[in-house]
Design a protein around this motif. Sequence first.
Motif: not given
Length: 183
Positions: A68-69, A91-92, A114-115, A135-137
Motif C-alpha cells: 500500500q505504499l 500505489n506508486l 501507476s508508472f 499493469n502500469n501506464q
Amino acid sequence: MGSIAAVADLRALEVLYLDSNLFTGTIESIRELTSLVELGLYSNFFTGSLDPVRNLLNLTRLDLHESQLTGNLNAVGNLDRLEILDLSDNNLDGGLTVLGSLGKLGSLKLSSNSFVGGLESLQSLVEITELNLSNNQLQGGIDPLRGLHRMIKLSLDNNQLHGDIASLSNMTRMHRLEACCNE
C-alpha cells in the motif's frame, strides 16, 4: 499486529523479513537500520512513501510488494547494490528514470502500479534476467530493452507500449515473454 516501530532500535540487523503480518502505519522506523542487506516487509498495510529506505545503502534485496505504499521511486535511486527489487502491487507512480543507476539489478518487479513514461532508463540494467512492468501506464517503444541479453522472463502486459517484437530477438535465453494488451 500493529506497527513495526519496535524494530527501530535493532540497528545491527542485516536481514529483516516481517511479511504478511497485517502491519499498519509507516515504514519510518527502518530509516536508521543502515546495516540491512535484505529487507522484506511485503503483504502488509502500510501508509506513506518509500523515503525511509533512502539511507539503506547496503541493501541487495528489497521486497515491499503488496504494501500500500505511495509516491515515486526517487528513494531507491541511490541503492546501487540492489540485485532484487520488488515493489509490485502498490500505489506508486512517476517515471522509471532513477532505476538507470541500479546496474546490479537481476530482478525488477514493478507490476500493478501507476508508472508512466518510457523504458529508456532501463537499457543500462545489463545484468537483469527478470523484468515485470505489467499493469502500469508506460508508453513508448520497447527498443530500449534490446541490449538486455540476459533476460529470461519479460512481462510488459497492459501498458501503452509499441514496437517491433524483433527488437527482442537477441534475448536468446528468454523462457517467458508476456506483452499482451499494448498498442
